[in-house]
Write a protein that holds these residues in place. Sequence first.
Motif, short mmCIF file in Angstrom:
data_model
loop_
_atom_site.label_atom_id
_atom_site.label_comp_id
_atom_site.label_asym_id
_atom_site.label_seq_id
_atom_site.Cartn_x
_atom_site.Cartn_y
_atom_site.Cartn_z
N UNK A 7 0.86 -1.19 0.00
CA UNK A 7 0.00 0.00 0.00
C UNK A 7 0.89 1.23 0.00
N UNK A 8 0.53 2.19 -0.85
CA UNK A 8 1.29 3.43 -0.98
C UNK A 8 0.34 4.62 -0.89
N UNK A 9 0.72 5.62 -0.12
CA UNK A 9 -0.03 6.86 -0.04
C UNK A 9 0.95 8.02 -0.21
N UNK A 10 0.64 8.93 -1.13
CA UNK A 10 1.48 10.10 -1.40
C UNK A 10 2.91 9.69 -1.71
N UNK A 11 3.06 8.59 -2.41
CA UNK A 11 4.37 8.03 -2.73
C UNK A 11 4.60 8.04 -4.23
N UNK A 12 5.66 8.70 -4.67
CA UNK A 12 5.99 8.73 -6.10
C UNK A 12 4.84 9.27 -6.93
N UNK A 13 4.40 8.49 -7.90
CA UNK A 13 3.30 8.92 -8.76
C UNK A 13 1.93 8.56 -8.19
N UNK A 17 -4.21 6.70 -1.80
CA UNK A 17 -3.85 5.39 -1.27
C UNK A 17 -4.10 4.35 -2.36
N UNK A 18 -3.06 3.62 -2.68
CA UNK A 18 -3.11 2.62 -3.76
C UNK A 18 -2.59 1.30 -3.21
N UNK A 19 -3.30 0.22 -3.50
CA UNK A 19 -2.90 -1.10 -3.03
C UNK A 19 -2.57 -2.00 -4.21
N UNK A 20 -1.51 -2.77 -4.06
CA UNK A 20 -1.15 -3.81 -5.02
C UNK A 20 -1.24 -5.12 -4.26
N UNK A 21 -2.22 -5.94 -4.62
CA UNK A 21 -2.48 -7.20 -3.92
C UNK A 21 -1.74 -8.34 -4.62
N UNK A 22 -0.49 -8.58 -4.21
CA UNK A 22 0.29 -9.67 -4.77
C UNK A 22 -0.26 -11.02 -4.35
N UNK A 77 3.32 7.32 3.08
CA UNK A 77 3.27 6.07 3.84
C UNK A 77 3.33 4.89 2.87
N UNK A 78 4.22 3.97 3.16
CA UNK A 78 4.29 2.72 2.40
C UNK A 78 4.22 1.58 3.39
N UNK A 79 3.30 0.66 3.15
CA UNK A 79 3.13 -0.52 3.99
C UNK A 79 3.30 -1.75 3.12
N UNK A 80 4.16 -2.66 3.56
CA UNK A 80 4.40 -3.91 2.83
C UNK A 80 4.16 -5.08 3.76
N UNK A 81 3.28 -5.98 3.35
CA UNK A 81 3.10 -7.25 4.04
C UNK A 81 3.80 -8.28 3.17
#
Length: 189
Positions: A7-13, A17-22, A77-81
Motif C-alpha cells: 500500500x502506498x499513499x502520497x508516494x511517487x506517482x 492510497x493505492x494497493x497492489x495485492x500480490x 506512507x508505504x506498507x508492505x506485508x
Amino acid sequence: MRPVMLEMTAFGSYAEKTAVDFGRLAHGLYLITGDTGAGKTTIFDAIMFALYNRASGTARLPKMMHCDFVDKSVDTVVTLVFQHSGREYKVERRIHYQKKQGTADQYGDGKIDAVLWEPDKDPLSGDTKVSKRCAELLGLEAEQFRKIVMLAQGEFKEFLKANSEEKNEILGKIFDNSACIWYQELLKG
C-alpha cells in the motif's frame, strides 16, 4: 521473500492510497509491465523503501519519493506485508514533513520513521533498526536485494551484460541451483 500486499499513499506517482495485492497472484515470479510513466518503477521503489529506506535505483533518494501532487501536510506512507520462511511480516515506513513555525504552507525536511511487526514479537520501531532487521530477516543487504530480487527497469541490461560467473551467482541466490552445482562438480571429477 514473497510480497503479499503493498500500500502506498502520497508516494511517487501515487497520490491517493493505492494497493497492489500480490496475494491474488498464483506464482512467485512477477513481471510488472505498462506504459512509460505508469508507475512501474514506483512499485519497486515502494518495496525497497518499505524494507530498507532506499529507492530501487541509485538516482533517487527516499526523501524525493513524496508525491508532487500532494501537499506536504499529507504523510508519505508505504506498507508492505510479506511472507518469508513460512511467516508473515508487516513493515510500514513513513515520511513526515513538519510545518515550519510561523508559516502558512512551508515545511521542513522530511523525517523518516518505520515500524516492523514480526510474529510473536513486539513491534520494532525506528528507521535504522527496521532496515537492519529486514536485512537480517531476508539475509540480504539493500544493494543485494535490489540486484537479486528486483531487476528494475533499465537494470536488466546490467544483468544481461554480467559475465557467466556473476549471472550464476545471482541466479543461484534466486533459485536453488545446488543440484546443478552438485552434478557440475560430479562431472568435473
